[in-house]
Design an enzyme around this catalytic site. Structure first.
Site, PDB file in Angstrom:
ATOM      1  N   SER A 155       1.024  -1.044   0.263  1.00 58.47           N
ATOM      2  CA  SER A 155       0.123  -0.100  -0.273  1.00 58.47           C
ATOM      3  C   SER A 155       0.728   1.148   0.652  1.00 58.47           C
ATOM      4  CB  SER A 155      -0.871  -0.103   1.239  1.00 58.47           C
ATOM      5  OG  SER A 155      -1.343   1.192   1.765  1.00 58.47           O
ATOM      6  N   TYR A 161      -2.132   0.639  10.088  1.00 59.61           N
ATOM      7  CA  TYR A 161      -2.005  -0.041   8.867  1.00 59.61           C
ATOM      8  C   TYR A 161      -1.004   0.231   7.810  1.00 59.61           C
ATOM      9  CZ  TYR A 161      -3.256  -1.327   4.508  1.00 59.61           C
ATOM     10  OH  TYR A 161      -3.710  -1.551   3.056  1.00 59.61           O
TER      11      TYR A 161
END
Length: 405
Positions: free
Chosen positions: A219, A232
């Site tokens: 990501s 995250y």
């Protein structure tokens, strides 16, 4: 004195013929890059006709066409044959779509799901061939991972394991790092890093034997400090660094490692608005009173409104990511990094090429721009929760990272 000899007309015709042959052999995909290249070649043709002799113009166009085709043509790919691939996190999103695509191409797909009775698992059973095998696995449970390793060994005893697609991922909170419980950092690390580490290490003997592929979904939040994605982002950063280490260390064994860094796509977690509402309520219910007073409940409400607004602009078509997974598994020379998604290239350009203050402003302007905490508001300029309505009306807030696979 040495003289330069201008090639004859026959030589130019040979160059043009080779360029035409390259065009006929090229495996091109119709899209914006190809259309842009054709437009540039047309403009170059117009200039050449007015500025150069015919043979020189032909040679320049042939060379430009050959370069463009070399860049745009699909790289050579390996045959699917009897290759077997394991994909994690196939309940929804990228994992489910990749499993369907690879099964249709003729792969033997081993797909892990969190729940064998989930809608995604039932869909895979209904629409895929009998070659696809489903396996329940929770990435936070070492016993599940060990059972999955044994399952893969049994089902690849005759064909071997060609590829591992590390797709399973988790993010269940959107908040400043100070507001995020340490337990959420641990949970993200368990799924996104430690579970991936245990599974990948356990499959390396099979992948070394086949000189296969490892494909991992990362990501942009692991490469740059997106506001309110600390748990995250740090777990994804650790996982991507691990893949870079594997890429270097496994090179002598012939294993190729690729990382895909997608933009914001409509995966299962993005579509589950009730999940994000529960996450917000859980955060507010468990936040220490001192932090709640310092930041304010409206601060957290503001964060979640902006986050949900950015998710509303997520791209519904997951095929760019699925296509990159296929390329990483079958290309003779797969890329080390893939960046599918709208605006991802611009995002990385800003991150690597512009000053830090501009990078921070970009991420705040186009993802989440937290308002001033309650304890700092008196006499302090800055965005307030009331300004959130004006920002929500902006139709082009820009890219944001995928928050779960």
């Amino acid at each position: 004195m040495e003289q330069w000899l201008w090639p004859s007309g026959g030589a130019w015709l040979l160059v043009a013929a080779r360029a035409l042959l390259q065009l006929l052999r090229a495996d091109l995909r119709l899209g914006r890059p190809l259309l842009a290249a054709l437009a540039l070649l047309a403009a170059l043709d117009w200039l050449c006709q007015r500025l150069l002799p015919p043979l020189a113009a032909l040679a320049l166009l042939a060379a430009a066409g050959w370069i463009a085709l070399s860049c745009l043509a699909r790289p050579p790919r390996l045959p699917v044959a009897t290759r077997t691939v394991l994909i994690t996190g196939c309940d929804s999103g990228f994992g489910k779509e990749a499993a369907k695509k690879l099964d249709a191409m003729g792969f033997t797909v081993l797909a892990t799901v969190l729940d064998l009775e989930s809608p995604g698992a039932l869909e895979l059973r209904a629409c895929c061939s009998p070659h696809l095998k489903l396996l329940q696995m929770d990435m936070t449970k070492p016993a599940d991972i060990s059972r999955a390793l044994e399952f893969v060994k049994v089902h690849t005893s005759s064909t071997g394991l060609w590829g591992l697609v590390n797709n399973a991922g988790l993010n269940d909170i959107v908040a400043d790092a100070e507001l995020s419980p340490v337990a959420t950092f641990r949970t993200c690390m368990e799924v996104n890093f430690f579970g991936t580490l245990q599974l990948t290490k356990g499959l390396l003997p099979l992948l070394r034997r086949s000189r296969g592929r490892i494909v991992t979904l990362g990501s942009p939040a692991g490469d740059m400090p997106f506001p309110c994605l600390g748990a995250y982002g740090t777990s994804k950063a650790a996982m991507v660094l691990l893949m870079d280490i594997f890429s270097s260390e496994l090179l002598p064994w012939g294993i190729k490692v690729s990382v895909i860094q997608p933009g914001c796509f409509k995966t299962g977690s993005v579509n589950n608005l009730n999940c994000w509402e529960r996450s917000k309520q859980l955060l507010l219910a468990n936040l220490p009173q001192e932090l709640l007073q310092a930041y304010g409940e409206d601060y957290i409400e503001h964060i979640y409104r902006q986050f949900l607004h950015s998710l509303s602009l997520a791209v519904p078509d997951l095929s760019p990511v699925v296509d990159d997974i296929v390329d990483a598994l079958l290309a003779t020379q797969p890329q080390h990094r893939y960046y599918p998604g709208r605006g991802v290239g611009l995002m990385y350009f800003i991150h690597y090429c512009l000053p830090r203050s501009l990078r921070r402003r970009f991420l705040q302007a186009f993802f989440i721009n937290p308002c001033v905490p309650r304890a700092l508001r008196r006499g302090k300029p800055g965005p307030t929760p009331a300004q959130d309505e004006a920002r929500a009306a902006d139709p082009n807030p820009g890219p944001s990272p995928a928050v779960a696979e």
